[in-house]
Design a protein around this motif. Structure first.
Motif, short mmCIF file in Angstrom:
data_model
loop_
_atom_site.label_atom_id
_atom_site.label_comp_id
_atom_site.label_asym_id
_atom_site.label_seq_id
_atom_site.Cartn_x
_atom_site.Cartn_y
_atom_site.Cartn_z
N GLN A 93 42.84 37.00 42.88
CA GLN A 93 44.28 37.21 42.61
C GLN A 93 44.69 38.83 42.49
OE1 GLN A 93 46.44 34.77 43.32
NE2 GLN A 93 44.63 33.57 43.82
N PRO A 94 45.77 39.29 43.13
CA PRO A 94 46.16 40.62 42.83
C PRO A 94 46.52 40.93 41.39
CG PRO A 94 47.69 39.66 44.22
CD PRO A 94 46.67 38.79 43.94
N THR A 106 52.04 44.66 44.48
CA THR A 106 50.67 44.09 44.00
C THR A 106 49.71 45.07 44.26
OG1 THR A 106 50.47 42.68 46.13
CG2 THR A 106 51.55 41.76 44.05
N ALA A 107 48.58 45.00 43.71
CA ALA A 107 47.36 45.82 43.88
C ALA A 107 46.33 44.93 44.07
CB ALA A 107 47.11 46.76 42.79
N ALA A 108 45.53 45.11 45.01
CA ALA A 108 44.34 44.20 45.18
C ALA A 108 43.26 44.55 44.29
CB ALA A 108 43.96 44.52 46.66
N ASP A 109 42.57 43.29 43.93
CA ASP A 109 41.42 43.59 43.00
C ASP A 109 40.25 43.68 43.81
OD1 ASP A 109 39.37 42.71 41.54
OD2 ASP A 109 40.55 41.47 40.14
N ILE A 110 39.76 44.80 43.46
CA ILE A 110 38.50 45.24 44.33
C ILE A 110 37.07 45.36 43.28
CG2 ILE A 110 39.77 46.65 46.02
CD1 ILE A 110 39.00 48.97 44.26
N SER A 111 37.16 44.29 42.38
CA SER A 111 36.16 44.34 41.27
C SER A 111 34.93 44.09 41.90
CB SER A 111 36.59 43.28 40.33
OG SER A 111 37.57 43.45 39.78
N SER A 112 34.78 43.24 42.90
CA SER A 112 33.71 42.64 43.82
C SER A 112 33.04 43.78 44.42
CB SER A 112 33.99 41.56 44.71
OG SER A 112 34.67 41.91 45.63
N ASP A 113 33.84 44.97 44.90
CA ASP A 113 33.27 46.25 45.47
C ASP A 113 32.07 47.09 44.81
OD1 ASP A 113 34.79 44.93 47.67
OD2 ASP A 113 36.45 46.57 47.39
N MET A 114 32.47 46.72 43.30
CA MET A 114 31.74 47.56 42.50
C MET A 114 30.28 47.22 42.43
SD MET A 114 34.83 47.81 39.59
CE MET A 114 33.59 48.23 38.28
N PHE A 115 29.94 45.89 42.59
CA PHE A 115 28.69 45.35 42.55
C PHE A 115 28.13 45.04 43.80
CE2 PHE A 115 31.12 44.77 38.43
CZ PHE A 115 30.38 45.50 37.61
N THR A 116 26.85 45.12 43.96
CA THR A 116 26.11 44.25 45.20
C THR A 116 25.66 42.93 44.51
OG1 THR A 116 24.13 45.35 44.39
CG2 THR A 116 25.32 46.49 46.08
N LEU A 145 52.30 45.16 33.70
CA LEU A 145 51.34 44.87 34.67
C LEU A 145 51.05 43.25 34.06
CD1 LEU A 145 48.89 47.78 34.16
CD2 LEU A 145 50.62 47.41 35.67
N THR A 146 50.91 42.47 35.13
CA THR A 146 50.64 41.01 35.02
C THR A 146 49.12 40.74 35.60
OG1 THR A 146 52.86 40.35 35.02
CG2 THR A 146 51.16 38.67 35.27
N LEU A 147 48.32 40.28 34.80
CA LEU A 147 46.88 40.03 35.38
C LEU A 147 46.66 38.54 35.38
CD1 LEU A 147 46.37 42.43 32.76
CD2 LEU A 147 44.40 42.53 33.96
N THR A 149 44.54 35.16 35.38
CA THR A 149 43.38 34.70 34.67
C THR A 149 42.98 33.26 35.45
OG1 THR A 149 44.54 33.28 32.83
CG2 THR A 149 44.21 35.81 32.55
N LEU A 150 41.67 32.85 34.92
CA LEU A 150 41.15 31.73 35.53
C LEU A 150 41.70 30.61 34.88
CD1 LEU A 150 37.49 32.77 36.14
CD2 LEU A 150 39.20 32.34 37.70
N ASP A 151 42.23 30.52 33.47
CA ASP A 151 42.81 29.52 32.99
C ASP A 151 44.37 29.39 33.17
OD1 ASP A 151 43.92 31.47 31.38
OD2 ASP A 151 42.93 30.62 29.49
N GLN A 152 45.02 30.13 34.03
CA GLN A 152 46.40 30.11 34.58
C GLN A 152 47.24 30.87 33.60
OE1 GLN A 152 46.87 29.19 37.47
NE2 GLN A 152 44.70 28.78 37.77
N GLU A 153 46.81 31.22 32.39
CA GLU A 153 47.66 31.88 31.16
C GLU A 153 47.88 33.38 31.86
OE1 GLU A 153 47.94 33.17 27.01
OE2 GLU A 153 46.94 31.22 27.04
N LYS A 154 48.77 33.95 32.31
CA LYS A 154 48.51 35.45 32.56
C LYS A 154 48.72 36.31 31.56
CE LYS A 154 50.82 34.26 36.99
NZ LYS A 154 50.26 34.40 38.35
N ILE A 155 48.42 37.59 31.76
CA ILE A 155 48.21 38.48 30.66
C ILE A 155 49.25 39.74 31.13
CG2 ILE A 155 46.96 40.22 29.45
CD1 ILE A 155 44.59 38.31 29.72
N SER A 156 50.14 39.94 30.11
CA SER A 156 50.97 41.02 30.43
C SER A 156 50.68 42.25 29.63
CB SER A 156 52.62 40.61 30.19
OG SER A 156 52.84 39.44 30.95
N LEU A 157 50.84 43.58 30.27
CA LEU A 157 50.57 44.71 29.60
C LEU A 157 51.79 45.60 30.01
CD1 LEU A 157 46.80 45.40 30.83
CD2 LEU A 157 47.63 44.38 28.74
N ASN A 158 52.41 46.34 28.81
CA ASN A 158 53.52 47.06 29.01
C ASN A 158 53.15 48.59 29.43
OD1 ASN A 158 55.48 45.22 29.12
ND2 ASN A 158 55.18 45.15 26.71
#
Length: 174
Positions: A93-94, A106-116, A145-147, A149-158
């Motif tokens: 998810q973005p 929205t900003a795409a999550d590109i975490s998988s691009d960091m690791f082979t 910013l809303t991140l 999560t896998l457990d559906q509880e979003k994390i908010s950062l100001n």
């Protein structure tokens, strides 16, 4: 009588000191804390590092950075890192960025691009592509910013307007 005069004198000195300090802070320019690093020969990185708090008081490291490769190509990313065990981010998810007027990007999550090796992807860290949206962020407006999560509880950062302005200043780095 003598103690009253000393109290008044000390109060005047303290008031003058406070006034002087706050006046200087009000007119002092905001200094961007952009750092430059050389990752490899000819590959430069400029980064802005901030600590952001989530709604539960947890600290997150926010690192906005611009990477300039030897061929001159450049890209801007945002890496958000929580303490181990802070969250299990959903990398499918973005990241959602919402300003104080309700405009959402929205900003795409590109975490998988960091690791082979995809098993190395950290669940408490996400890396997002800021390049397509950075100049759409209003520098005078705070962001949330809303991140996901896998457990559906979003994390908010100001994010303060000063930080947004600092992130936008990465585009000026050559």
């Amino acid at each position: 009588m003598n103690s009253i005069l000393r109290f008044i004198g000390a109060s005047l000195i303290l008031a003058t000191l406070v006034w002087t300090l706050t006046a200087n802070l009000a007119i002092a320019p905001v200094q961007a804390a952009i750092r430059q690093l050389e990752e490899a020969p000819g590959q430069l990185v400029w980064q802005s590092r901030q600590t952001l708090k989530d709604e539960h008081g947890g600290s997150w490291q926010a690192i906005a950075f611009k990477r300039v490769r030897p061929d001159g190509s450049a890209h801007i990313y945002l890496r958000l890192v929580g303490f181990p065990g802070t969250a299990d981010l959903d990398h499918s998810q973005p990241l959602t960025l919402t300003n104080s007027l309700g405009k959402t990007l929205t900003a795409a999550d590109i975490s998988s691009d960091m690791f082979t090796d995809k098993t190395q992807i950290k669940t408490d860290m996400g890396q997002y592509d800021l390049q397509p949206i950075l100049m759409q962020l209003e520098p005078a407006m705070p962001l949330q910013l809303t991140l996901p999560t896998l457990d559906q509880e979003k994390i908010s950062l100001n994010v303060s307007p000063t930080v947004v302005e600092e992130w936008r200043s990465l585009t000026d780095q050559k």
